[in-house]
Write an enzyme that holds these catalytic residues in place. Sequence first.
Site, PDB file in Angstrom:
ATOM      1  N   CYS A   1     -13.798 -10.520  13.744  1.00  0.00           N
ATOM      2  CA  CYS A   1     -15.204 -10.634  14.151  1.00  0.00           C
ATOM      3  C   CYS A   1     -16.077 -10.814  12.912  1.00  0.00           C
ATOM      4  O   CYS A   1     -15.642 -10.593  11.788  1.00  0.00           O
ATOM      5  CB  CYS A   1     -15.637  -9.405  14.945  1.00  0.00           C
ATOM      6  SG  CYS A   1     -15.748  -7.889  13.961  1.00  0.00           S
TER       7      CYS A   1
ATOM      8  N   CYS B   1     -12.991  -4.985  12.236  1.00  0.00           N
ATOM      9  CA  CYS B   1     -12.622  -6.363  12.556  1.00  0.00           C
ATOM     10  C   CYS B   1     -13.294  -7.396  11.658  1.00  0.00           C
ATOM     11  O   CYS B   1     -12.809  -8.519  11.517  1.00  0.00           O
ATOM     12  CB  CYS B   1     -12.921  -6.669  14.024  1.00  0.00           C
ATOM     13  SG  CYS B   1     -14.659  -6.469  14.499  1.00  0.00           S
TER      14      CYS B   1
END
Length: 408
Positions: free
Chosen positions: A306, A223
């Site tokens: 992320c 991510c």
Amino acid sequence: MFWSKTKELVHKDKGKKDCFTLEDTLLGYILDNETWCGKEGSKETFTDGCQGFNSSENTAVVSFWNRASAAFADYACEDATVMLDGSLEIPFDPNRTFARVEIKRLKYPNVTKLNVILVTGDKNVSNCNADNLKVDLRKALDPKIVYSCNEVTESQVRQCFANGTFSKLFISKCMEYRKENDSSYCQRVFDVFERAYIGKPESNVSVEDYDDLIAMVPFNYPCHQTMFWSKTNELVHKYTKDKGKKDCFTQEDTLLGYILNNEKWCAKEGSNETFTYCCCGLNSSENTAVVSFWNRASAAFAEYACGNATVMLDGSLEIPFNPNRTFASVEIKKLKYPNVTKLNVILVSEDKNVSNCGADNLKFDLKNALDSNISYSCNEVTESRVIECSSSSDTDVGCVACLLKPTD
């Protein structure tokens, strides 16, 4: 479906039943390419020595097609479509039947929208911004009818015919992405995908209708290697795809993004079929099956990000952070701290650069839209540097490692 100077292409697949031209109707089918006439004082119908459709006089052939074309246009309702030839300087030709007869008969509220499919090729002359379309055609159109124009290559039109059903195309691309021969998973994905829009009017598909699909196909790349983009489509995908680069992932590098990139699809109210030929694309302003899918998928893509996220913007534009593009309208709003801690802006610069990292559009507009707890950095990188990094054999991990390396 209306047409002008695209007869062979528009009639390429006679088996398609999601679009109908005048030649697909009973009288059109019977009289297409035929000539006939009478003679004064005779009760016979002649076919030899008769003037055809190209005559400027009120011949039997000309008058028939003018009358039939008017009736065909009068019959149209809701979303109508016309296929025009982008290789012509004047695709909306005032001497052709669509401009001379049919468009004048399209009236609101019977017809609510006209979709122009402008077929493009290697030697394109016109585009959707040409005055002949943007001004001349729109002036001829009832002002209450919504207008949209989409440029579609001839190969894309032919591909629609060659692929058969959309489900086959979807499943084959799914299997290609997954590098497997078993179609069972891809068939299940398609079934859930199709349930989002099937049987609904084209402009009445909500973002939430795709929730089950997004839940079924989760992202599985790291991510912290998420790459967003705006108006840098070709360049960013050269950067992420060349030499199998796996340290940066765009939406189009994910399973659903790969399958549906550059595709169009829709349904019709009361129908169980998926159509591809007379559908609005991503540029539509309405809640179509395509628009709602990409808005939902883009939101999920941003929510998955992320750590350090990256966006590649175009410095040749006065407004690289465009409020009407997906990154500004959907994705940046979904980036939340502490999932995302930093946003790296890669501003691609060229010889004729308009914007830089000090531009208000970035320094104020973008930063104001970004979660205030997420740190922000902006770096101006030349297009040649992006291309150089796309072919680099460096083993650096991360979206921006190569781009931000000092150059000699």
